[in-house]
Scaffold this motif. Structure first.
Motif, PDB file in Angstrom:
ATOM      1  N   ILE A   7       9.608  30.565 -34.655  1.00  0.00           N
ATOM      2  CA  ILE A   7       8.506  30.305 -35.839  1.00  0.00           C
ATOM      3  C   ILE A   7       7.779  31.611 -35.957  1.00  0.00           C
ATOM      4  O   ILE A   7       7.179  31.912 -37.065  1.00  0.00           O
ATOM      5  CB  ILE A   7       8.075  29.014 -35.658  1.00  0.00           C
ATOM      6  CG1 ILE A   7       8.956  27.846 -35.534  1.00  0.00           C
ATOM      7  CG2 ILE A   7       6.547  28.906 -36.416  1.00  0.00           C
ATOM      8  CD1 ILE A   7       8.233  26.638 -34.928  1.00  0.00           C
ATOM      9  N   PHE A   8       7.162  32.057 -34.663  1.00  0.00           N
ATOM     10  CA  PHE A   8       6.247  33.332 -34.724  1.00  0.00           C
ATOM     11  C   PHE A   8       6.784  34.296 -35.591  1.00  0.00           C
ATOM     12  O   PHE A   8       6.122  35.040 -36.325  1.00  0.00           O
ATOM     13  CB  PHE A   8       6.110  33.695 -33.187  1.00  0.00           C
ATOM     14  CG  PHE A   8       5.278  34.982 -33.098  1.00  0.00           C
ATOM     15  CD1 PHE A   8       3.784  34.861 -33.234  1.00  0.00           C
ATOM     16  CD2 PHE A   8       5.819  35.980 -32.596  1.00  0.00           C
ATOM     17  CE1 PHE A   8       3.070  35.902 -33.071  1.00  0.00           C
ATOM     18  CE2 PHE A   8       4.842  37.176 -32.534  1.00  0.00           C
ATOM     19  CZ  PHE A   8       3.492  37.262 -32.556  1.00  0.00           C
ATOM     20  N   LEU A   9       8.199  34.561 -35.437  1.00  0.00           N
ATOM     21  CA  LEU A   9       8.816  35.708 -36.052  1.00  0.00           C
ATOM     22  C   LEU A   9       8.624  35.416 -37.559  1.00  0.00           C
ATOM     23  O   LEU A   9       8.351  36.348 -38.262  1.00  0.00           O
ATOM     24  CB  LEU A   9      10.273  35.859 -35.712  1.00  0.00           C
ATOM     25  CG  LEU A   9      10.395  36.806 -34.033  1.00  0.00           C
ATOM     26  CD1 LEU A   9      11.744  36.564 -33.778  1.00  0.00           C
ATOM     27  CD2 LEU A   9       9.922  38.062 -34.608  1.00  0.00           C
ATOM     28  N   THR A  10       8.946  34.227 -37.916  1.00  0.00           N
ATOM     29  CA  THR A  10       8.991  33.871 -39.425  1.00  0.00           C
ATOM     30  C   THR A  10       7.667  34.053 -40.114  1.00  0.00           C
ATOM     31  O   THR A  10       7.310  34.599 -41.053  1.00  0.00           O
ATOM     32  CB  THR A  10       9.622  32.676 -39.871  1.00  0.00           C
ATOM     33  OG1 THR A  10      10.726  32.364 -38.827  1.00  0.00           O
ATOM     34  CG2 THR A  10      10.031  32.346 -41.197  1.00  0.00           C
ATOM     35  N   LEU A  11       6.723  33.629 -39.150  1.00  0.00           N
ATOM     36  CA  LEU A  11       4.998  33.675 -39.637  1.00  0.00           C
ATOM     37  C   LEU A  11       5.035  35.166 -39.883  1.00  0.00           C
ATOM     38  O   LEU A  11       4.283  35.556 -40.873  1.00  0.00           O
ATOM     39  CB  LEU A  11       4.361  33.030 -38.642  1.00  0.00           C
ATOM     40  CG  LEU A  11       3.014  33.335 -38.861  1.00  0.00           C
ATOM     41  CD1 LEU A  11       2.165  32.879 -39.964  1.00  0.00           C
ATOM     42  CD2 LEU A  11       1.958  32.797 -37.443  1.00  0.00           C
ATOM     43  N   SER A  12       5.282  35.959 -38.794  1.00  0.00           N
ATOM     44  CA  SER A  12       4.931  37.375 -38.783  1.00  0.00           C
ATOM     45  C   SER A  12       5.604  37.879 -40.018  1.00  0.00           C
ATOM     46  O   SER A  12       4.707  38.987 -40.521  1.00  0.00           O
ATOM     47  CB  SER A  12       5.337  38.076 -37.433  1.00  0.00           C
ATOM     48  OG  SER A  12       4.562  37.342 -36.079  1.00  0.00           O
TER      49      SER A  12
END
Lengths: 175, 623
Positions: A7-12
């Protein structure tokens, strides 16, 4: 929260307009998620990730407006998301605003710092402008005489960089 | 470059103190001291070099640690690779603030006594400021050596260009200058016969070419004379492509990186865009390269001729009252940069050379009570004044790439206008607006925090904002003025108890008149390029100077000079034309401090040339 790093990567990726592939290529994704956890705390990080998961799907035309309303324009999450964006671009965590600290309380680890020497070197800013971090990843002798190779990306106005004409005769490098 | 492994060892302070066989004791391991040390060792002389810094950057590991420090620094100022060391402190410009009238600020290493606050820097580590320099190496012009006679301004040198020319060639060899003779013949500069520089010129950057496309063939008028405009390449002290025609066809072998074992560094410039503050691959010259050669030279008994004592801060020049000669140096040797604990040793030699840079050499003389017969020690402090002008080009120009600066506008380095106002040379900075605004970090913060951009708009915004940046850094001539000076004051001392330099400076009106014109000149260039002028000077800026109703933020150039000028007699100067003290026959004060004027040439090449001259004079004195 399961699968936090995904999720962090997609947000980033959405904040920076760099692909998940580019972000993983820096080798710093875990370190940056860890920085977020350490500086603002797991709870605020989880709130940010949850707000992102709750956005309308990517194909929905209201997604961008929702991201502005519930993340960038959210009193708690906005400054955190902006600091995360700057972190990816520069390798530096920039201290949160005075107003944020006044409202949500000081965080002991919240100061301006470079996450690690390689974080500076892997800043996305340099890649975005077709350059290299000052003092690292040198492009080679004489490369400066040629136009920059600015990578295209979804949503970019690539026409600009393609319109550059080359003036080798002035570069002196061909002599 | 290979260094014998034993030379990586530090000299023992007690052995040094007990030694009576030093022919020459040199304070400072920058380019001045390095050249003299190497020359002396070639003649078989015993040399001691004292270095205030820790000396750890002599090895590749130590050098690369500086780079890691730079990567990790949240504020990447021009001293950011160099760790804090209170025992050999250095000026750091981010710490400065504007002064109120009559105020003195002692919160930084250089005590700022005003009215102008200088952000000038120098680096007290092994290699001196050549660890930090950008390495532009223009020669001074013929007229720069006699500006008093020609223009009625400044001072004449006791030397002519012709007397220095051969030493310029030696300096260009030592530094390893990359340039093409045909690019350097503007304003009547001449080179002897078939001379070529050791290496071919570095190509102009794409940005330089874009600027040139907009101004080539145009001109400006100044006091009735026309000056053509063109972007010309600067000579550079960094490795390029060796010129096979050098030295009458013998060619030139570039000097590589300094280390105790062979490494893949020290080759050609790779375009790291980081000459200042630190070339990551040692393509740029630093004086460690000259010293590495000196350290390899052995005497008849097989022992090294040149010793280096690091962590050794010269604190007093001791004069023999009968002969007036220097009898010894008092040196404070510290064990650890983190602690002021030290012991004071006394070092003896036949000749003493102070090569600590214009500010530290003057500081050492003054704190030893040595003002000289002329009273000029510390006075006539000079540093080029920089006026920054920044704009956005109409098209993508690829800022933030290349060696830091490759080209500039240099046709106003000379002309009859110098009777009235300062000459100048303009560098085009390949690293965008960095010096002026803190770009590209400042741009990132603005676009994210203030313009609320994210995603594709942010990424495109960064391209549009940064890749079009153009910075014209105007380097203005500053003339010697006796009231611009370094002093010392017992109330201001450092961790070791040494007196710190106190700087008093007013930017001369001659320079400000040049600055006012340079601002107009830059606006003219921007107009011809169709570039958006973003220049603004904040009245709260520490370097803000008002002149004729306008204000300008003046920056220091780190081209320090003038604190012990050379001249024709002991009443008008501190040293003679060989940089020997008029008052103390076995003392040489070398470096930029000896220069009576600096014209519009970055000082290092000229001061290096002068050190070859002094080295010969020292050897003559020893015989």
């Amino acid at each position: 929260m399961s699968n936090r790093i995904e999720i962090f990567l997609t947000l980033s990726a959405e904040l920076t307009a760099f692909s998940r592939f580019d972000l993983l290529g820096t080798g710093l994704a875990e370190a940056y998620l860890g920085t977020l956890d350490r500086v603002v705390g797991d709870d605020i990080t989880d709130t940010l990730l949850a707000a992102f998961v709750a956005l309308p799907p990517p194909e929905d035309s209201t997604r961008s407006q929702a991201l502005r309303a519930t993340i960038l324009g959210n009193e708690l999450l906005g400054d955190v998301a902006r600091s995360l964006t700057k972190l990816w671009y520069s390798g530096t965590w920039f201290e949160l605003s005075y107003a944020w600290t006044q409202r949500f309380g000081p965080k002991p680890a919240d100061a301006t710092f470079v996450v690690s020497p390689d974080a500076y070197v892997e800043g996305l800013l340099w890649k975005a402008i077709g350059a290299h971090p000052a003092g690292a990843k040198a492009p080679g002798y004489g490369s400066w005489a040629y136009p920059p190779k600015i990578p295209a990306f979804p949503g970019s106005s690539t026409a600009k960089s393609e319109a550059i004409s080359v003036h080798l005769q002035n570069a002196g490098i061909m002599s | 470059m290979l260094l014998p492994s034993e030379s990586a060892l530090k000299a023992d302070p007690h052995a040094v103190a007990g030694s009576t066989d030093y022919d020459i004791v040199i304070v400072g391991s920058g380019i001045s001291g390095a050249i003299i040390a190497k020359q002396a060792a070639e003649a078989g002389k015993r040399v001691l070099v004292l270095e205030a810094g820790t000396g750890v950057n002599r090895s590749l590991v130590g050098y690369d640690d500086l780079l890691t420090t730079f990567y990790s620094a949240a504020t990447k100022d021009n001293q950011s690779p160099f760790p804090m060391n209170a025992n050999a402190a250095i000026p750091r410009s981010p710490q400065l603030r504007k002064l109120q009238a009559g105020e003195t600020d002692s919160s930084t290493y250089i005590v700022q006594s005003g009215p102008y606050v200088s952000d000038t820097t120098y680096t007290r580590i092994f290699g001196g400021t050549t660890m930090h320099w950008e390495a532009k190496t223009p020669r001074m012009l013929r007229s720069d050596f006699k500006s008093r006679t020609i223009y009625g301004q400044g001072l004449d040198w006791p030397l002519s260009f012709e007397e220095v020319e051969e030493d310029y060639r030696l300096a260009e060899r030592e530094i390893g200058v990359s340039a093409n003779v045909e690019d350097q013949t503007y304003l009547g500069q001449t080179f002897p016969g078939d001379y070529v520089f050791p290496m071919r010129g570095l190509p102009l950057s794409y940005l330089d070419q874009q600027v040139n496309n907009g101004i080539d063939g145009t001109s400006v008028d100044l006091y009735g004379r026309t000056y053509p405009l063109k972007v010309r390449p600067y000579p550079q002290g960094r490795n390029g492509i060796p010129n096979p025609a050098y030295d009458g066809g013998a060619g030139y072998r570039p000097i590589g990186a300094v280390d105790t074992h062979q490494v893949e560094e020290g080759g050609r410039c790779q375009g790291n865009t980081n000459c200042v503050p630190l070339c990551p691959v040692q393509a740029r010259y630093h004086s460690g390269k000259t010293l590495a050669k000196a350290f390899q030279m052995n005497g008849k008994s097989g022992q090294p001729l040149v010793d280096l004592l690091s962590q050794a801060v010269a604190s007093k020049v001791v004069i023999d009252p009968d002969s007036g000669k220097v009898s010894a140096l008092e040196v404070k040797v510290y064990k650890d940069a983190a602690s002021p604990e030290h012991e004071t040793i006394t070092v003896k030699g036949k000749v003493f050379v102070l090569a600590a840079g214009a500010i530290e050499t003057a500081r050492l003389m003054l704190s030893s009570g040595l003002r000289s017969t002329s009273g000029l020690v510390g006075r006539n402090l000079m540093d080029h004044a920089y006026l920054l002008n920044w704009a956005l080009m109409p098209q993508i120009c690829g800022a933030m790439r290349g060696t830091s600066s490759t080209g500039g506008i240099v046709d106003l380095r000379d002309g009859p206008f110098r009777e009235k106002q300062a000459a100048f040379a303009i560098d085009i900075h390949n690293d965008g607006w960095g010096w002026a605004t803190g770009a590209p970090t400042s741009d990132l913060l603005e676009l994210v925090d203030d313009r609320n951009l994210y995603g594709a708009d942010l990424r495109q915004g960064l391209i549009d904002r940064i890749s079009r940046q153009l910075l014209l850094a105007v380097m203005l001539e500053v003339l010697p003025v006796e009231s611009n000076r370094i002093t010392v004051d017992p109330q201001f001392t450092d961790a070791l108890g040494n007196m710190r330099p106190v700087l008093s400076f007013t930017v001369p009106e001659y320079t400000m008149r040049g600055a006012a014109y340079a601002r107009q000149f830059s606006r003219t260039v921007f107009a011809r390029l169709g570039a958006q002028d973003h220049t603004s000077y904040d009245p709260r800026d520490f370097g803000y100077v008002a002149y004729e109703g306008q204000g300008y933020a003046i920056r220091g150039g780190n081209h320090l000079a003038g604190t012990h000028i050379m001249g024709t007699m002991k009443t008008n100067s501190v040293v003679d034309k060989n940089q020997r003290s008029w008052d103390h026959e076995n003392l040489y004060l070398v470096g930029g401090g000896s220069m009576p004027t600096i014209g519009t040439a970055n000082v290092t090449l000229t001061l290096a040339a002068m050190c070859f001259r002094s080295g010969r004079d020292i050897l003559k004195y020893l015989h």
